[in-house]
Design an enzyme around this catalytic site. Structure first.
Site, PDB file in Angstrom:
ATOM      1  N   GLU A  84      -2.366  10.680   0.801  1.00 45.66           N
ATOM      2  CA  GLU A  84      -1.556   9.525   1.221  1.00 45.66           C
ATOM      3  C   GLU A  84      -0.118   9.704   0.720  1.00 45.66           C
ATOM      4  OE1 GLU A  84      -3.471   5.701   0.787  1.00 45.66           O
ATOM      5  OE2 GLU A  84      -1.517   4.715   0.791  1.00 45.66           O
ATOM      6  N   LYS A 275      -8.289  -0.988  -3.901  1.00 45.43           N
ATOM      7  CA  LYS A 275      -8.098   0.276  -3.165  1.00 45.43           C
ATOM      8  C   LYS A 275      -6.827   0.965  -3.668  1.00 45.43           C
ATOM      9  CE  LYS A 275      -6.580   2.960   0.354  1.00 45.43           C
ATOM     10  NZ  LYS A 275      -5.262   3.599   0.439  1.00 45.43           N
ATOM     11  N   ASP A 291     -16.432  13.723 -10.063  1.00 45.33           N
ATOM     12  CA  ASP A 291     -17.180  13.211  -8.921  1.00 45.33           C
ATOM     13  C   ASP A 291     -16.609  11.848  -8.498  1.00 45.33           C
ATOM     14  OD1 ASP A 291     -19.069  12.067  -7.240  1.00 45.33           O
ATOM     15  OD2 ASP A 291     -20.785  12.815  -8.381  1.00 45.33           O
ATOM     16  N   HIS A 388       6.730   3.026   2.093  1.00 47.89           N
ATOM     17  CA  HIS A 388       5.694   3.760   2.828  1.00 47.89           C
ATOM     18  C   HIS A 388       6.273   4.525   4.007  1.00 47.89           C
ATOM     19  CE1 HIS A 388       1.432   2.377   1.757  1.00 47.89           C
ATOM     20  NE2 HIS A 388       2.181   2.405   0.689  1.00 47.89           N
TER      21      HIS A 388
HETATM   22  C1  MEV Z   1      -2.161   1.398   0.166  1.00 50.82           C
HETATM   23  O1  MEV Z   1      -2.854   2.626   0.114  1.00 50.82           O
HETATM   24  C2  MEV Z   1      -2.496   0.582  -1.054  1.00 50.82           C
HETATM   25  C3  MEV Z   1      -1.920  -0.833  -1.070  1.00 50.82           C
HETATM   26  O2  MEV Z   1      -2.304  -1.527   0.113  1.00 50.82           O
HETATM   27  C4  MEV Z   1      -2.470  -1.516  -2.291  1.00 50.82           C
HETATM   28  C5  MEV Z   1      -2.179  -2.993  -2.388  1.00 50.82           C
HETATM   29  O3  MEV Z   1      -2.020  -3.664  -1.358  1.00 50.82           O
HETATM   30  O4  MEV Z   1      -2.187  -3.481  -3.532  1.00 50.82           O
HETATM   31  C6  MEV Z   1      -0.408  -0.811  -1.098  1.00 50.82           C
END
Ligand code: MEV
Length: 434
Positions: A84, A275, A291, A388
């Protein structure tokens, strides 16, 4: 589609030939793509081939580094394997931000691993308890050979317990064991111990119980849920140090804490929040040959331990001090498995100063916390798309096979313009059409 038997016995070339002719409209092209990723170093390629079965090629992930992490007064350059585009940039930014504010503090709270022998027993619980108490020593002694080396180094089996689960499932019991596996993740060690315990348990039980009351082992396996293999990491600083402008700093801290509170009560947000944490955790786990499936499964079970899926991090403002912390279970190893086999894993561990498993737990938790800090910081200020899309720009340029000149022109252009897919295409088209 075509069925095949004895596929695993084919040579790699034969496997590719079979696959290319049966599954691709351009077999030659498919074969070329697979071979493009073979390593020229035959020995190195063989090593990778043998990690798993039916290997056809190698699957690359970027292997990068986030430098300047100050953790417990020591500076680390953290290796990260991740595709990413914005993750490493975000980690590096957070590392720099907190380096200037005292760095990260981390501590390992516990390192217990778990394994279970699952069995059924139709008789009286009291009799099973008596039998277990009588046999416990023998069960443990039967693993002496397996545990010898681990015990010499201070690890081994910590405890064995009989657990009655018949309230949830008729006749179901467990031998619940706890282990200390030191610098090893310990999966092989734990599973070997459990299989030996299970065998001894069945031998002893068949001499003790009548045939109709004999316990029957269903399975013996480690648990990837390790709530007592726990690490904590935190950062803190006066709210006024968060930003130059005091009003902005206060507003930022309050919004930040509110964002974390939302992730504590709203699973839709909590999953995305966590995530983002796993962006950092998994990248380190992968780079160090650990792992990530085990870590993922465990972390999410931990996040829902109280019945609702929640944020893994906590933020607060107390007496003008902003505090942000994470507590996660991480079963990691720095010896065994891929750690002594995969050249990049060895390099990643060397980059970290060949850490103990405990030290790696701290580093990994910090990577997760840093990632979460960077994400929330963007979310409550500029929004994440700005950063991003800047990182994503390279992917778009690659998608359109942009030349070196086109790249530098487009990158320059988007230093002062908002990146979007269509805007990049437009600028490229203008360039290409003169
Ligand atoms: C993107 O990979 C992860 C985010 O969506 C995490 C978040 O929203 O806290 C930016």
């Amino acid at each position: 589609m075509t069925q095949i038997s004895g596929f695993s016995k084919f040579s790699k070339e034969e496997k590719i030939n079979w696959l290319a002719t049966n599954y691709f409209s351009h077999p030659q092209k498919a074969t070329e793509t697979l071979k493009l990723y073979w390593n020229k170093d035959v020995k190195l390629q063989r090593l990778h081939d043998e990690f798993t079965e039916n290997t056809l090629s190698n699957y690359y992930l970027p292997f990068g580094v986030a430098p300047n992490f100050l953790i417990n007064e020591k500076t680390y350059a953290i290796p990260m394997a991740i595709e990413e585009s914005s993750v490493i940039a975000a980690a590096s930014k957070a590392a720099k931000f907190w380096r200037e504010r005292g760095g990260f503090k981390a501590e390992v709270l516990n390192t217990k691993k778990v394994g279970q022998v699952h069995f059924t027993y139709p008789g009286e619980t009291k009799k099973l308890n008596e039998f277990f108490e009588k046999s416990k020593k023998q069960l443990l002694a039967s693993t002496d050979e397996i545990t010898e080396n681990m015990r010499k180094r201070g690890g081994g089996i910590l405890s064995i317990q009989l657990r009655d689960k018949t309230d949830s499932l008729a006749n179901y019991y467990q031998l619940h064991c706890e282990f200390e596996t030191l610098d090893a993740m310990g999966a092989n060690f734990i599973n070997s111990c459990l299989e030996q315990i299970s065998e001894s348990f069945q031998d002893l039980a068949s001499a003790h119980f009548s045939e109709e009351n004999n316990p029957e082992v269903i399975m013996s396996i480690l648990s990837n849920y390790v709530p007592d293999c726990l690490v904590r990491a935190e950062v803190s600083c006066p709210v006024s140090d968060l930003m130059k402008d005091e009003k902005e700093a206060n507003q930022f801290a309050e919004k930040f804490v509110e964002a974390v509170e939302i992730a504590k009560i709203e699973p839709y947000r909590a999953v995305t929040h966590n995530k983002g944490i796993m962006n950092g955790v998994d990248a380190v786990v992968l780079a160090t040959g650990n792992d990530f499936r085990a870590v993922e499964a465990c972390v999410h079970a931990h996040a829902s331990r109280n019945g609702t899926y929640k944020s893994l991090t906590t933020a607060s403002i107390e007496n003008g001090i902003f505090k942000f912390s994470i507590e996660i279970p991480l079963a990691l190893g720095t010896v065994g498995g891929l750690t002594s086999l995969h050249p990049l894993v060895k390099l990643a561990l060397e980059m970290l100063g060949n850490p103990s498993a405990k030290e790696l737990m701290k580093i990994t938790a910090v990577a997760g916390l840093a990632q979460n800090f960077a994400a929330i910081k963007s979310l409550v200020t500029t929004g994440i798309q700005e950063g991003h899309m800047k990182m994503h720009l390279m992917n778009i340029l690659n998608q359109f096979n942009a030349s070196i000149e086109e790249r530098s022109h487009v990158i320059e252009h988007f230093k002062s313009n908002t990146v979007s897919h269509s805007a990049v295409v437009r600028v490229l088209e203008q360039l290409r059409n003169g």
